[in-house]
Design a protein around this motif. Structure first.
Motif, PDB file in Angstrom:
ATOM      1  N   GLN A   1       2.185   6.536  -6.923  1.00  0.00           N
ATOM      2  CA  GLN A   1       1.152   7.436  -7.437  1.00  0.00           C
ATOM      3  C   GLN A   1       1.488   8.891  -7.126  1.00  0.00           C
ATOM      4  O   GLN A   1       1.212   9.776  -7.932  1.00  0.00           O
ATOM      5  N   LEU A   2       2.086   9.119  -5.971  1.00  0.00           N
ATOM      6  CA  LEU A   2       2.489  10.472  -5.594  1.00  0.00           C
ATOM      7  C   LEU A   2       3.548  10.999  -6.556  1.00  0.00           C
ATOM      8  O   LEU A   2       3.542  12.175  -6.911  1.00  0.00           O
TER       9      LEU A   2
ATOM     10  N   SER B   1      -1.315   5.156   6.147  1.00  0.00           N
ATOM     11  CA  SER B   1      -0.120   4.320   6.140  1.00  0.00           C
ATOM     12  C   SER B   1       0.716   4.476   7.414  1.00  0.00           C
ATOM     13  O   SER B   1       1.125   3.479   8.013  1.00  0.00           O
TER      14      SER B   1
ATOM     15  N   LEU C   1      -3.378  10.014   2.284  1.00  0.00           N
ATOM     16  CA  LEU C   1      -3.393   8.571   2.541  1.00  0.00           C
ATOM     17  C   LEU C   1      -2.106   8.099   3.217  1.00  0.00           C
ATOM     18  O   LEU C   1      -2.141   7.233   4.092  1.00  0.00           O
ATOM     19  N   LEU C   2      -0.980   8.653   2.829  1.00  0.00           N
ATOM     20  CA  LEU C   2       0.279   8.267   3.473  1.00  0.00           C
ATOM     21  C   LEU C   2       0.336   8.739   4.923  1.00  0.00           C
ATOM     22  O   LEU C   2       0.796   8.012   5.805  1.00  0.00           O
TER      23      LEU C   2
ATOM     24  N   PHE D   1       0.831  -1.204   0.000  1.00  0.00           N
ATOM     25  CA  PHE D   1       0.000   0.000   0.000  1.00  0.00           C
ATOM     26  C   PHE D   1       0.863   1.250   0.000  1.00  0.00           C
ATOM     27  O   PHE D   1       0.625   2.189  -0.762  1.00  0.00           O
ATOM     28  N   THR D   2       1.890   1.270   0.845  1.00  0.00           N
ATOM     29  CA  THR D   2       2.766   2.430   0.935  1.00  0.00           C
ATOM     30  C   THR D   2       3.534   2.642  -0.362  1.00  0.00           C
ATOM     31  O   THR D   2       3.675   3.777  -0.837  1.00  0.00           O
TER      32      THR D   2
ATOM     33  N   MET E   1       1.081   4.040  -3.015  1.00  0.00           N
ATOM     34  CA  MET E   1       0.772   5.447  -2.786  1.00  0.00           C
ATOM     35  C   MET E   1       1.974   6.341  -3.106  1.00  0.00           C
ATOM     36  O   MET E   1       1.827   7.430  -3.659  1.00  0.00           O
ATOM     37  N   SER E   2       3.175   5.869  -2.790  1.00  0.00           N
ATOM     38  CA  SER E   2       4.377   6.646  -3.104  1.00  0.00           C
ATOM     39  C   SER E   2       4.583   6.745  -4.611  1.00  0.00           C
ATOM     40  O   SER E   2       4.973   7.797  -5.135  1.00  0.00           O
TER      41      SER E   2
ATOM     42  N   TYR F   1      -2.872  11.536  -2.123  1.00  0.00           N
ATOM     43  CA  TYR F   1      -1.874  10.529  -1.791  1.00  0.00           C
ATOM     44  C   TYR F   1      -1.071  10.914  -0.549  1.00  0.00           C
ATOM     45  O   TYR F   1      -0.704  10.054   0.241  1.00  0.00           O
TER      46      TYR F   1
ATOM     47  N   THR G   1       1.820  11.738 -10.153  1.00  0.00           N
ATOM     48  CA  THR G   1       0.652  12.619 -10.182  1.00  0.00           C
ATOM     49  C   THR G   1       1.106  14.061  -9.999  1.00  0.00           C
ATOM     50  O   THR G   1       2.058  14.355  -9.286  1.00  0.00           O
TER      51      THR G   1
END
Length: 114
Positions: A52-53, A72, A67-68, A45-46, A49-50, A64, A56
């Motif tokens: 995607q960060l 996370s 979410l982190l 998951f982390t 998200m990293s 993101y 993006t």
């Protein structure tokens, strides 16, 4: 305090308490497989998200980061604390193993058992 602030607090608390409870139970059972699975889920998951960060741009980055920070990070801390405390409690709850003399005749170096 508005509804958004309360939602952020509940998301952070839930992200901490759910992994805390799950890893505590896995630690009590000393289930290495369950602890490893939860660790890999968190790491995946982390990493997602990293990633995607990093690709993006614009205001979408805030999702993101949110979410982190609020999912996370608390889940990592909760999972670590729950796993360590559960594993330590499992080690304390184990009875001492009987010696061969106790198993054979019920008598050890200190004398008969009551």
């Amino acid at each position: 305090m508005g509804g958004e602030e309360i939602a952020l607090i509940w998301i952070g608390c839930g992200s901490f308490l759910i992994p805390l409870g799950l890893t505590y139970l896995a630690g009590l059972r000393q289930s290495k497989m369950a602890l490893a699975a939860m660790t890999f889920l968190w790491a995946g998951f982390t990493a997602l998200m990293s990633y995607q960060l990093s690709i993006t741009g614009g205001w979408d980055v805030l999702l993101y980061i949110f979410l982190l920070l609020f999912v996370s990070a608390p889940s990592a801390v909760g999972g670590l604390i729950g796993g360590l405390v559960g594993w330590a409690r499992a080690n304390q709850a184990r009875p001492e193993e009987a010696t061969h003399a106790e198993l054979a005749g019920g008598v050890d170096e200190k004398g008969p058992r009551p």
